[in-house]
Design a protein around this motif. Structure first.
Motif, short mmCIF file in Angstrom:
data_model
loop_
_atom_site.label_atom_id
_atom_site.label_comp_id
_atom_site.label_asym_id
_atom_site.label_seq_id
_atom_site.Cartn_x
_atom_site.Cartn_y
_atom_site.Cartn_z
N GLY A 33 0.83 -1.20 0.00
CA GLY A 33 0.00 0.00 0.00
C GLY A 33 0.86 1.25 0.00
N LYS A 34 0.25 2.37 0.31
CA LYS A 34 0.96 3.64 0.29
C LYS A 34 1.90 3.78 1.49
N ALA A 35 1.52 3.18 2.60
CA ALA A 35 2.30 3.39 3.83
C ALA A 35 2.87 2.11 4.43
N LYS A 36 2.37 0.96 3.97
CA LYS A 36 2.79 -0.31 4.58
C LYS A 36 2.86 -1.41 3.52
N ILE A 37 3.66 -2.43 3.85
CA ILE A 37 3.70 -3.64 3.02
C ILE A 37 3.20 -4.80 3.89
N LEU A 38 2.34 -5.62 3.31
CA LEU A 38 1.83 -6.79 4.02
C LEU A 38 2.49 -8.04 3.46
N ASP A 56 7.45 6.21 3.35
CA ASP A 56 6.73 6.89 2.27
C ASP A 56 5.49 7.61 2.81
N ALA A 57 5.27 8.80 2.29
CA ALA A 57 4.07 9.57 2.65
C ALA A 57 3.34 9.99 1.38
N THR A 58 2.02 9.90 1.42
CA THR A 58 1.22 10.40 0.30
C THR A 58 0.09 11.24 0.87
N LYS A 107 0.18 13.83 -4.08
CA LYS A 107 1.41 14.38 -3.47
C LYS A 107 2.16 13.22 -2.82
N ARG A 108 3.43 13.09 -3.14
CA ARG A 108 4.23 11.98 -2.62
C ARG A 108 5.51 12.50 -2.01
N GLY A 109 5.98 11.81 -0.99
CA GLY A 109 7.26 12.18 -0.38
C GLY A 109 7.67 11.14 0.62
N GLN A 110 8.66 11.51 1.42
CA GLN A 110 9.15 10.62 2.47
C GLN A 110 9.23 11.43 3.75
#
Ligand code: ADP
Ligand code: MG
Length: 244
Positions: free
Chosen positions: A7-12, A28-30, A36-39
């Motif tokens: 996902g945008k913030a986590k991996i399962l 990662d931040a969206t 808008k994307r960043g870290q």
């Protein structure tokens, strides 16, 4: 380990146990539906620590959650659930899309906690649902709507109390729920500065008090520092959290 979903913030990841998943929190931040994307440096570990503490705390207060353990700073073992594709939002103070869509002024205290349901569908932009839309879509039945509402309001009361002890005002937050293999409805996903609006009670300046992802959304700066402040206060208070 086999990646189940990123996902945008986590991996399962799947684990050896089909009823257990490993969640890895990313920096990662969206925002604005990923336009808008960043870290945010260190966010993965910070959000994992905050979410682990809050989910464990809620569990001890009788809220069933997916939390199992935190084996590493950015990793959480959780019970695998079938996510109900609805984002349950609770608002105590007007902010964000509520202000945009209704004209309520930012910061207005609401007369009662507002529970809202949004369709969890990035392609559709997570639209706001009505009760009848939920029923027409067949996502949940009437009893499930009641249960989600009741759980969300109970969680809100617990979190308001806890964050007040941290000298933080809980403005609003988003929850996700899912059914485990036994058919039990659990609070899933995360509770963190990515998913809550949190205002510092020790600051009066409307920009300085923001301790959540709005700092990233609105380019307010000091994003990492704000997340660290939340982590420090949450971890310092968590042992004393008996709820109410
Ligand atoms: P998104 O980009 O959809 O916000 P995230 O990166 O935040 O995704 O998280 C990954 C996904 O994991 C989310 O879609 C969330 O619904 C899902 N999820 C959270 N907890 C569980 C769980 N216990 N079992 C299965 N899926 C989960
Ligand atoms: Mg998410």
């Amino acid at each position: 380990m086999e990646k189940l979903y990123e996902g945008k913030a986590k991996i399962l990841y799947r684990t050896d146990d089909p009823e257990v998943l490993l969640t890895v929190f990313k920096d990662d931040a969206t925002a604005f539906n990923a336009q808008k994307r960043g870290q945010i440096q260190g966010k993965g570990a910070i959000n994992c620590a905050i979410a682990s503490a809050l989910l464990q705390g809620l569990e001890t207060l009788g809220i069933p959650t997916h939390y199992l353990s935190q084996p590493q700073p950015t990793e959480m073992f959780v019970k695998a659930v079938k996510i109900v594709p609805v984002e349950v939002v609770v608002r105590n103070i007007a902010a964000g899309s509520l202000c945009k869509q209704t004209g309520l002024p930012l910061g207005q205290v609401l007369p009662f906690p507002l529970v809202e349901f949004y369709l969890k569908d990035d392609a559709l932009g997570d639209p706001l649902l009505t009760r009848d839309r939920l029923l027409v879509l067949g996502i949940v039945n009437e009893a499930e709507i009641e249960t989600l509402q009741t759980l969300a309001l109970a969680i809100n009361q617990h979190l308001i109390h806890f964050f007040n002890q941290c000298q933080i005002t809980l403005v609003d937050f988003k929850l996700e729920f899912g059914y485990d293999a036994q058919g039990t409805l659990l609070l899933a996903d995360e509770i963190s500065p990515d998913t809550c609006r949190l205002w510092d009670q020790t600051q009066s300046d409307p920009t300085a008090k923001v301790l959540d992802k709005d700092r990233f959304r609105q380019d307010l700066g000091q994003v990492e520092a704000a997340y660290q402040t939340v982590q420090q206060r949450v971890l310092a208070q968590i042992q004393d959290w008996h709820g109410k």
